[in-house]
Write a protein that holds these residues in place. Structure first.
Motif, mmCIF file in Angstrom:
data_model
loop_
_atom_site.group_PDB
_atom_site.id
_atom_site.type_symbol
_atom_site.label_atom_id
_atom_site.label_comp_id
_atom_site.label_asym_id
_atom_site.label_seq_id
_atom_site.Cartn_x
_atom_site.Cartn_y
_atom_site.Cartn_z
ATOM 1 N N PRO A 67 8.159 -4.717 -10.874
ATOM 2 C CA PRO A 67 9.102 -5.435 -10.004
ATOM 3 C C PRO A 67 9.096 -4.897 -8.566
ATOM 4 O O PRO A 67 9.182 -5.664 -7.609
ATOM 5 N N THR A 68 8.998 -3.576 -8.436
ATOM 6 C CA THR A 68 8.835 -2.943 -7.130
ATOM 7 C C THR A 68 7.521 -2.180 -7.153
ATOM 8 O O THR A 68 7.342 -1.272 -7.960
ATOM 9 N N LEU A 69 6.610 -2.575 -6.294
ATOM 10 C CA LEU A 69 5.270 -2.011 -6.352
ATOM 11 C C LEU A 69 5.248 -0.559 -5.896
ATOM 12 O O LEU A 69 5.937 -0.184 -4.949
ATOM 13 N N PRO A 70 4.434 0.273 -6.564
ATOM 14 C CA PRO A 70 4.217 1.628 -6.060
ATOM 15 C C PRO A 70 3.379 1.590 -4.790
ATOM 16 O O PRO A 70 2.665 0.619 -4.528
ATOM 17 N N THR A 71 3.472 2.652 -4.010
ATOM 18 C CA THR A 71 2.708 2.772 -2.769
ATOM 19 C C THR A 71 1.933 4.075 -2.789
ATOM 20 O O THR A 71 2.448 5.120 -3.197
ATOM 21 N N VAL A 72 0.673 4.016 -2.376
ATOM 22 C CA VAL A 72 -0.097 5.239 -2.175
ATOM 23 C C VAL A 72 -0.346 5.397 -0.674
ATOM 24 O O VAL A 72 -0.717 4.441 0.008
ATOM 25 N N TYR A 73 -0.096 6.587 -0.171
ATOM 26 C CA TYR A 73 -0.330 6.944 1.223
ATOM 27 C C TYR A 73 -1.624 7.742 1.264
ATOM 28 O O TYR A 73 -1.742 8.790 0.610
ATOM 29 N N VAL A 74 -2.606 7.249 1.997
ATOM 30 C CA VAL A 74 -3.955 7.799 1.888
ATOM 31 C C VAL A 74 -4.673 7.804 3.227
ATOM 32 O O VAL A 74 -4.237 7.181 4.200
ATOM 33 N N TYR A 75 -5.801 8.522 3.252
ATOM 34 C CA TYR A 75 -6.854 8.357 4.253
ATOM 35 C C TYR A 75 -8.015 7.692 3.526
ATOM 36 O O TYR A 75 -8.344 8.055 2.391
ATOM 37 N N HIS A 77 -11.240 7.844 3.887
ATOM 38 C CA HIS A 77 -12.421 8.655 3.616
ATOM 39 C C HIS A 77 -12.162 9.764 2.610
ATOM 40 O O HIS A 77 -13.115 10.338 2.080
ATOM 41 N N CYS A 78 -10.917 10.073 2.333
ATOM 42 C CA CYS A 78 -10.542 11.252 1.550
ATOM 43 C C CYS A 78 -10.854 11.053 0.071
ATOM 44 O O CYS A 78 -10.317 10.150 -0.573
ATOM 45 N N PRO A 79 -11.722 11.881 -0.535
ATOM 46 C CA PRO A 79 -12.075 11.682 -1.943
ATOM 47 C C PRO A 79 -10.897 11.877 -2.892
ATOM 48 O O PRO A 79 -10.855 11.246 -3.954
ATOM 49 N N PHE A 80 -9.956 12.720 -2.537
ATOM 50 C CA PHE A 80 -8.789 12.920 -3.403
ATOM 51 C C PHE A 80 -7.907 11.671 -3.391
ATOM 52 O O PHE A 80 -7.334 11.296 -4.418
ATOM 53 N N CYS A 81 -7.839 11.020 -2.242
ATOM 54 C CA CYS A 81 -7.111 9.749 -2.145
ATOM 55 C C CYS A 81 -7.839 8.662 -2.928
ATOM 56 O O CYS A 81 -7.211 7.841 -3.605
ATOM 57 N N VAL A 82 -9.164 8.662 -2.832
ATOM 58 C CA VAL A 82 -9.966 7.660 -3.542
ATOM 59 C C VAL A 82 -9.801 7.815 -5.050
ATOM 60 O O VAL A 82 -9.798 6.824 -5.787
ATOM 61 N N ARG A 83 -9.652 9.044 -5.534
ATOM 62 C CA ARG A 83 -9.400 9.246 -6.962
ATOM 63 C C ARG A 83 -8.231 8.387 -7.434
ATOM 64 O O ARG A 83 -8.321 7.689 -8.453
ATOM 65 N N VAL A 84 -7.117 8.448 -6.711
ATOM 66 C CA VAL A 84 -5.902 7.734 -7.118
ATOM 67 C C VAL A 84 -6.103 6.229 -6.995
ATOM 68 O O VAL A 84 -5.722 5.456 -7.887
ATOM 69 N N PHE A 120 2.009 9.549 -3.688
ATOM 70 C CA PHE A 120 2.352 8.412 -4.546
ATOM 71 C C PHE A 120 3.862 8.221 -4.527
ATOM 72 O O PHE A 120 4.614 9.158 -4.762
ATOM 73 N N GLU A 121 4.276 6.999 -4.241
ATOM 74 C CA GLU A 121 5.707 6.685 -4.171
ATOM 75 C C GLU A 121 6.024 5.575 -5.169
ATOM 76 O O GLU A 121 5.392 4.521 -5.153
ATOM 77 N N LEU A 122 6.989 5.839 -6.041
ATOM 78 C CA LEU A 122 7.450 4.867 -7.021
ATOM 79 C C LEU A 122 8.933 4.630 -6.777
ATOM 80 O O LEU A 122 9.789 5.356 -7.294
ATOM 81 N N PRO A 123 9.267 3.631 -5.965
ATOM 82 C CA PRO A 123 10.663 3.438 -5.552
ATOM 83 C C PRO A 123 11.632 3.261 -6.719
ATOM 84 O O PRO A 123 12.773 3.728 -6.648
ATOM 85 N N SER A 124 11.208 2.589 -7.794
ATOM 86 C CA SER A 124 12.113 2.341 -8.918
ATOM 87 C C SER A 124 12.598 3.630 -9.569
ATOM 88 O O SER A 124 13.677 3.673 -10.168
ATOM 89 N N ASP A 125 11.804 4.695 -9.466
ATOM 90 C CA ASP A 125 12.169 5.987 -10.046
ATOM 91 C C ASP A 125 12.620 6.982 -8.989
ATOM 92 O O ASP A 125 12.872 8.153 -9.308
ATOM 93 N N ASN A 126 12.705 6.528 -7.745
ATOM 94 C CA ASN A 126 13.025 7.442 -6.639
ATOM 95 C C ASN A 126 12.069 8.640 -6.659
ATOM 96 O O ASN A 126 12.473 9.793 -6.458
ATOM 97 N N ASP A 134 -2.397 15.017 -10.672
ATOM 98 C CA ASP A 134 -1.042 14.880 -11.220
ATOM 99 C C ASP A 134 -0.593 13.421 -11.178
ATOM 100 O O ASP A 134 0.050 12.929 -12.118
ATOM 101 N N ILE A 135 -0.934 12.736 -10.107
ATOM 102 C CA ILE A 135 -0.582 11.318 -9.977
ATOM 103 C C ILE A 135 -1.293 10.510 -11.064
ATOM 104 O O ILE A 135 -0.684 9.663 -11.737
ATOM 105 N N ILE A 136 -2.586 10.774 -11.256
ATOM 106 C CA ILE A 136 -3.346 10.044 -12.266
ATOM 107 C C ILE A 136 -2.802 10.330 -13.660
ATOM 108 O O ILE A 136 -2.688 9.428 -14.502
ATOM 109 N N ALA A 137 -2.442 11.594 -13.924
ATOM 110 C CA ALA A 137 -1.866 11.945 -15.228
ATOM 111 C C ALA A 137 -0.575 11.179 -15.476
ATOM 112 O O ALA A 137 -0.305 10.726 -16.599
ATOM 113 N N LEU A 138 0.213 11.001 -14.432
ATOM 114 C CA LEU A 138 1.467 10.260 -14.569
ATOM 115 C C LEU A 138 1.207 8.799 -14.906
ATOM 116 O O LEU A 138 1.765 8.266 -15.881
ATOM 117 N N ILE A 139 0.360 8.135 -14.134
ATOM 118 C CA ILE A 139 0.188 6.700 -14.336
ATOM 119 C C ILE A 139 -0.573 6.390 -15.626
ATOM 120 O O ILE A 139 -0.450 5.285 -16.162
#
Length: 315
Positions: A67-75, A77-84, A120-126, A134-139
């Motif tokens: 219902p409320t989309l998650p947001t990822v804040y990234v660069y 080129h960043c491989p760690f961002c690309v992982r997520v 990683f921001e998940l507004p529904s869960d604040n 850690d983000i990948i493990a969560l999702i």
């Protein structure tokens, strides 16, 4: 023209005049349909013959739209961002992508207290969190994001880790100047973002303490004009010897790859999340010859993860 304006040439004048979407043609079409010849590929990158191993490709689940989309804040080129981004795409989770400027300190600091990415921001869960794994493990453990444990654990591929370490200097030399020279990556759209990257990211053979310094009078770091000069010289140098070396290294990696769908036996795993995220930036280097199995692997995961490659902006 002053010395400073000459040295700013790399940052002020990107080398690409026209705009092309940062994706490979192969990634925009069905990547699992093969032509009779492995060289007859729609990707602009060259490919060397290879025989893929028969393996069952990962099957994406149904589209997940919270219902409320998650947001990822990234660069970008960043491989760690690309992982997520890759993991979210593989799990078919609709999400917002917020590309931060490379000089943007305020946004990440306001979210997690310091300048890091991804976030990683998940507004529904604040919920706001960092650290890609850690983000990948969560999702991948929350049923709201589709089937759980769909991405297998890492297998501990020491051969692939050793290969990554062996090409680190080579890739930094080729990739880092091209990130800022294109002027097309979102984090480098503005001059301040390009300058921030050059300021903080050393080129070989320099190490970070020598490049950045430690804030003391004894080690203030390299002068910014010298950094810009070194980036400009790296971009102007003939890349052929380095690309030839890289081509040989990719053949080595191709032999380590289990299949065009996943790099390790057993199925798609965190091995792929990490490896593909690191290989993606190679597509910004023009003239690379990809072994066919490895090229198919890149295109397959680009399409499945909905993360484009850089082929059409390669320099």
């Amino acid at each position: 023209m002053t010395k400073t304006s000459l040295l700013l040439g790399l940052a002020l004048a990107p080398f690409v005049v026209g705009f092309a979407p940062p994706s490979s043609a192969a990634a925009r079409t069905s990547p699992v349909v093969r032509s009779a010849s492995p060289l007859a590929m729609s990707s602009p990158a060259e490919a060397a013959p290879s025989t893929p191993t028969e393996a069952v490709p990962f099957v994406k689940g149904p589209r997940v739209i919270l219902p409320t989309l998650p947001t990822v804040y990234v660069y970008d080129h960043c491989p760690f961002c690309v992982r997520v981004r890759l993991a979210l795409g593989i799990k078919n989770v609709k999400h917002h992508v917020n590309f931060m400027g490379n000089d943007d300190v305020e946004t990440p600091t306001g979210l997690v207290g310091k300048k890091i990415a991804p976030i990683f921001e998940l507004p529904s869960d604040n919920l706001v969190m960092g650290e890609s794994l850690d983000i990948i493990a969560l999702i991948d453990s929350d049923e709201r994001f589709g089937a759980t444990q769909s991405i297998l654990p890492a297998t501990g591929r020491k051969d692939i880790k050793a290969w990554q370490k062996s090409v680190q200097t080579l890739l930094r030399t080729l990739q880092r100047p091209r990130y800022v020279a294109t002027g097309l990556l979102p984090e480098f759209q503005q001059l301040d973002g390009r300058l921030a990257f050059v300021k903080n990211h050393q080129l070989p053979p320099y190490e970070k303490p020598e490049w950045k310094g430690d804030g003391t009078d004894e080690n203030p770091g390299m002068d910014m004009d010298d950094k810009l000069r070194l980036y400009a010289e790296a971009m102007a140098a003939d890349p052929a010897p380095l690309v030839e070396d890289l081509n040989a290294r990719l053949v080595e990696l191709d032999d380590m790859l289990y299949s065009e769908h996943h790099c390790s036996e057993g199925g798609l795993s965190l091995d792929d999340i990490d490896l593909w995220a690191r290989l993606r930036s190679i597509t910004i280097v023009k003239g690379v010859t990809w072994p066919a199995k490895l090229r198919w692997y890149m295109d397959n995961l680009a399409a499945m993860g909905d993360v484009p490659l850089y082929d059409e902006m390669a320099l």
